[in-house]
Motif scaffolding. Structure first.
Motif, PDB file in Angstrom:
ATOM      1  N   ARG A 102      -3.283 -13.828  -0.802  1.00  0.00           N
ATOM      2  CA  ARG A 102      -4.607 -14.432  -0.679  1.00  0.00           C
ATOM      3  C   ARG A 102      -4.832 -15.599  -1.629  1.00  0.00           C
ATOM      4  O   ARG A 102      -5.913 -16.168  -1.674  1.00  0.00           O
ATOM      5  CB  ARG A 102      -5.684 -13.375  -0.937  1.00  0.00           C
ATOM      6  N   ASN A 111       6.723  -9.928  -1.639  1.00  0.00           N
ATOM      7  CA  ASN A 111       5.777  -9.369  -2.612  1.00  0.00           C
ATOM      8  C   ASN A 111       4.967 -10.426  -3.360  1.00  0.00           C
ATOM      9  O   ASN A 111       4.814 -10.366  -4.573  1.00  0.00           O
ATOM     10  CB  ASN A 111       6.515  -8.461  -3.599  1.00  0.00           C
ATOM     11  N   LEU A 112       4.430 -11.371  -2.598  1.00  0.00           N
ATOM     12  CA  LEU A 112       3.547 -12.368  -3.203  1.00  0.00           C
ATOM     13  C   LEU A 112       2.107 -11.895  -3.085  1.00  0.00           C
ATOM     14  O   LEU A 112       1.803 -10.997  -2.311  1.00  0.00           O
ATOM     15  CB  LEU A 112       3.685 -13.708  -2.470  1.00  0.00           C
ATOM     16  N   ILE A 113       1.233 -12.538  -3.861  1.00  0.00           N
ATOM     17  CA  ILE A 113      -0.194 -12.302  -3.690  1.00  0.00           C
ATOM     18  C   ILE A 113      -0.630 -13.294  -2.618  1.00  0.00           C
ATOM     19  O   ILE A 113      -0.807 -14.475  -2.873  1.00  0.00           O
ATOM     20  CB  ILE A 113      -0.955 -12.532  -5.004  1.00  0.00           C
ATOM     21  N   MET A 146       8.358  -7.529 -13.546  1.00  0.00           N
ATOM     22  CA  MET A 146       8.402  -8.664 -14.467  1.00  0.00           C
ATOM     23  C   MET A 146       8.012  -8.256 -15.881  1.00  0.00           C
ATOM     24  O   MET A 146       7.966  -9.079 -16.773  1.00  0.00           O
ATOM     25  CB  MET A 146       7.439  -9.756 -14.005  1.00  0.00           C
ATOM     26  N   GLY A 192       3.095  -4.528  -2.843  1.00  0.00           N
ATOM     27  CA  GLY A 192       4.284  -5.329  -3.147  1.00  0.00           C
ATOM     28  C   GLY A 192       4.116  -6.188  -4.382  1.00  0.00           C
ATOM     29  O   GLY A 192       4.968  -6.179  -5.277  1.00  0.00           O
ATOM     30  N   ALA A 193       2.998  -6.922  -4.439  1.00  0.00           N
ATOM     31  CA  ALA A 193       2.782  -7.818  -5.565  1.00  0.00           C
ATOM     32  C   ALA A 193       2.636  -7.027  -6.863  1.00  0.00           C
ATOM     33  O   ALA A 193       3.080  -7.457  -7.917  1.00  0.00           O
ATOM     34  CB  ALA A 193       1.535  -8.673  -5.317  1.00  0.00           C
ATOM     35  N   SER A 231      -3.891  -9.075 -11.817  1.00  0.00           N
ATOM     36  CA  SER A 231      -3.280 -10.224 -11.150  1.00  0.00           C
ATOM     37  C   SER A 231      -2.964  -9.974  -9.686  1.00  0.00           C
ATOM     38  O   SER A 231      -3.033 -10.891  -8.885  1.00  0.00           O
ATOM     39  CB  SER A 231      -1.985 -10.613 -11.856  1.00  0.00           C
ATOM     40  N   ALA A 254       6.052  -6.175  -7.964  1.00  0.00           N
ATOM     41  CA  ALA A 254       6.698  -7.369  -8.521  1.00  0.00           C
ATOM     42  C   ALA A 254       6.208  -7.617  -9.945  1.00  0.00           C
ATOM     43  O   ALA A 254       6.998  -7.948 -10.830  1.00  0.00           O
ATOM     44  CB  ALA A 254       6.410  -8.582  -7.635  1.00  0.00           C
ATOM     45  N   MET A 255       4.909  -7.431 -10.173  1.00  0.00           N
ATOM     46  CA  MET A 255       4.354  -7.641 -11.515  1.00  0.00           C
ATOM     47  C   MET A 255       4.963  -6.648 -12.502  1.00  0.00           C
ATOM     48  O   MET A 255       5.292  -7.000 -13.625  1.00  0.00           O
ATOM     49  CB  MET A 255       2.833  -7.459 -11.506  1.00  0.00           C
ATOM     50  N   PRO A 275      -7.290  -9.996  -6.613  1.00  0.00           N
ATOM     51  CA  PRO A 275      -7.444 -11.063  -5.619  1.00  0.00           C
ATOM     52  C   PRO A 275      -7.514 -10.541  -4.185  1.00  0.00           C
ATOM     53  O   PRO A 275      -8.153 -11.137  -3.327  1.00  0.00           O
ATOM     54  CB  PRO A 275      -6.192 -11.923  -5.816  1.00  0.00           C
ATOM     55  N   ASP A 293      -1.847  -4.046  -0.231  1.00  0.00           N
ATOM     56  CA  ASP A 293      -0.388  -4.173  -0.212  1.00  0.00           C
ATOM     57  C   ASP A 293       0.117  -4.102  -1.653  1.00  0.00           C
ATOM     58  O   ASP A 293      -0.252  -4.907  -2.488  1.00  0.00           O
ATOM     59  CB  ASP A 293      -0.025  -5.523   0.421  1.00  0.00           C
ATOM     60  N   THR A 344       1.750 -16.076 -12.335  1.00  0.00           N
ATOM     61  CA  THR A 344       1.678 -14.654 -12.723  1.00  0.00           C
ATOM     62  C   THR A 344       2.887 -14.252 -13.571  1.00  0.00           C
ATOM     63  O   THR A 344       2.848 -13.254 -14.261  1.00  0.00           O
ATOM     64  CB  THR A 344       1.616 -13.713 -11.501  1.00  0.00           C
TER      65      THR A 344
END
Lengths: 254, 275
Positions: free
Chosen positions: A93, A89-91, B187, B179-180, B197, B183-184, B201, B177, A102
């Motif tokens: 790009r 689950n990273l960004i 957090m 996922g990120a 965030s 995750a945010m 992007p 996607d 982040t």
């Protein structure tokens, strides 16, 4: 301290995800949660930071009733719990360091995150976290150019930047090869021992669970069927958890 | 195997393996669709009164007029500059304003960002309604409200861009996607912080590329808006055609062609760099 008192979870469609769960996890424990797919491992872990709601019983983290939180108090509560995912689950790009940065976004005014303005102090902290998981040299590389193991380490660094007391990891090594999986589990172990962070891991690899965790919790159909040190997880115990289909090395029994 | 009525008439093709097992490939449905399309085309010809004879006998006139445009009247060029720049200004300003305004509404139209289903449907219906209105009609209404001139044209283009970019953007946001974003949230970020965030992007390159493509198209649309008095090159184009001053018309068309060509080439280059 995480405390489940007779916790149950019923999904809107009537499926019982958790049944009468009683658990106490002390600060600094390394817990592996094992069980078949759909047994309730993810549900169990995700109730702790309230990504899922519980429907009965009481769940407290450091004496705070998790179900009493909402809005701002819930978000502040989540700040001290890190989470690691199977698919990282990273960004993808953007660069590795920006992913780690982040972690500071929830405490920042929106225009700073929108334009990617971070202070020198924040950047140094992010780089320190990358150093702790051994990928400082990848800081300014795009996240999608890294291997799976490296990406999971970025996710770990992002979580460390949050300065958590607890890390919840939902099948963190399921997408990794055996060698990398061992390395990542080693990272978890080191973080657990050096920083006294509690770690709860959902995992399918029994050999890894028994090797790294100090405590193993077995779950079957939403119920805790085993809870004890890794050394006590005998073949009989595994037979109960997996309906007698695997051995201690993770091999399938015919 | 489940056989429909069609399969009973046109038998599936059978493949037999050396070990006796069989696999079936159902007959193609393409003939049905081809017959349907042909029938509908025939019906359209009948309804619209399309007449091949008139087309053949009068097509020559088209080339007569085209011939009269050459050589174009170069001395007319100084008068073309101003309306030409008006057209470009109208499309640029309108595209930028529309594209920026569409972003918050596109967010509210995305099921993965906006949890409220009613808001999502209302926003989507609004986008559909706006895209249903032809730009020339919006321009006509705008001239009634803001008076004749480039302001009306700019408004018309902004409204069109709003609908077009808004739709493309929310479709883009929905394929992102998540996922990120998850995750945010885990957090302790708010939905807005997570959107900024984790989703921006991923969407930004496509958004910018769509904005450029929209601008390209708008230069061409803007050229027509002068017909309803909304300013720009269409104004003089309309005038010269009705006065049958074809050499001047030729000059206008060449100026427009060169402009559109340059803008499209630059835009295509930039879009390639983006995505």
């Amino acid at each position: 301290m995480i405390k489940f008192e007779n916790v149950g979870k019923v999904y809107p469609n009537g499926f019982e995800g958790l049944k009468h769960v009683n658990l106490t996890i002390e600060q600094g424990e390394f817990v592996a949660i094992i069980g078949l797919s759909g047994a309730g491992k993810s549900t169990l872990i995700r109730t702790i930071n309230r990504m899922h709601d519980v429907t009965s019983g009481k769940l407290t983290v450091d004496d705070v009733d998790v179900m009493s939180l909402s809005g701002k108090t819930l978000r502040r509560f989540r700040r001290k719990i890190g989470m690691i995912f199977q698919s990282f689950n990273l960004i993808t790009r953007t660069t590795v360091i920006k992913n780690v940065l982040t972690a500071f976004v929830p405490d920042m005014p929106w225009y700073r995150s929108a334009f990617g303005i971070y202070t020198r102090d924040e950047k140094i902290k992010a780089l320190e976290c990358l150093d702790k998981v051994g990928i400082l040299d990848k800081a300014f590389v795009r996240a999608d150019q890294l291997s799976g193991g490296q990406q999971q380490r970025v996710a770990l660094a992002r979580t460390l930047a949050q300065n958590p007391q607890i890390i919840l990891a939902d099948e963190p090594v399921a997408a990794l090869d055996p060698v990398t999986a061992n390395q990542v589990m080693g990272d978890f172990k080191r973080i657990n021992e050096d920083m006294n962070i509690s770690i709860l891991i959902n995992i399918h690899h029994i050999d890894l669970a028994l090797k790294y965790a100090t405590r193993v919790i077995g779950i079957r159909e939403g119920e805790i069927v085993f809870d004890g040190p890794a050394s006590e997880a005998t073949q009989d115990v595994l037979d109960t958890i997996y309906n007698g289909k695997v051995d201690r090395d993770g091999n399938i029994q015919e | 195997m489940n056989l429909t009525f069609y399969d009973r008439i046109f038998k599936p093709r059978e493949y037999v393996l050396p070990n006796g097992k069989k696999a079936y490939k159902k007959a193609s449905r393409a003939p049905v669709y081809i017959i349907l399309i042909l029938a509908m085309s025939a019906l359209s010809v009948k309804i619209t009164g399309f007449d091949m004879k008139i087309l053949v006998s009068r097509i020559g006139q088209f080339f007569v007029i085209l011939g009269e445009m050459f050589p174009p009247k170069t001395s007319y060029m100084p008068t073309v500059w101003n309306p030409l720049f008006d057209t470009i200004k109208m499309s640029l300003l309108g595209s930028v304003v529309g594209a920026i305004l569409s972003v918050p509404f596109a967010m509210l139209s995305s099921t993965n960002v906006c949890p409220n289903k009613i808001v999502v449907s209302v926003m989507r219906v609004m986008f559909s309604l706006i895209r249903t209105l032809p730009t020339i009609v919006i321009a006509l209404v705008a001239t009634l409200i803001f008076g004749l001139g480039t302001l009306a044209g700019t408004v018309a283009i902004a409204v069109f861009s709003f609908g077009y970019i808004g739709k493309l953007t929310y479709e883009e946001i929905e394929t992102v996607d998540m996922g990120a974003f998850e995750a945010m949230q885990a957090m302790g970020a708010t939905r807005a912080q997570a959107f900024i965030s984790a989703i921006i992007p991923q969407v930004l390159p496509f958004y910018l590329s769509n904005c450029l493509f929209n601008f390209e198209g708008n230069v061409r649309y803007a050229a027509v808006l002068g017909y309803v008095g909304a300013g720009g090159i269409g104004l003089i184009l309309n005038e010269k055609i009705s006065w049958r001053e074809y050499p001047s018309v030729g000059m206008i068309l060449i100026a427009l062609f060169v402009t559109v060509f340059i803008i499209e080439s630059v835009s295509r280059y930039l879009r390639k760099k983006l995505v």
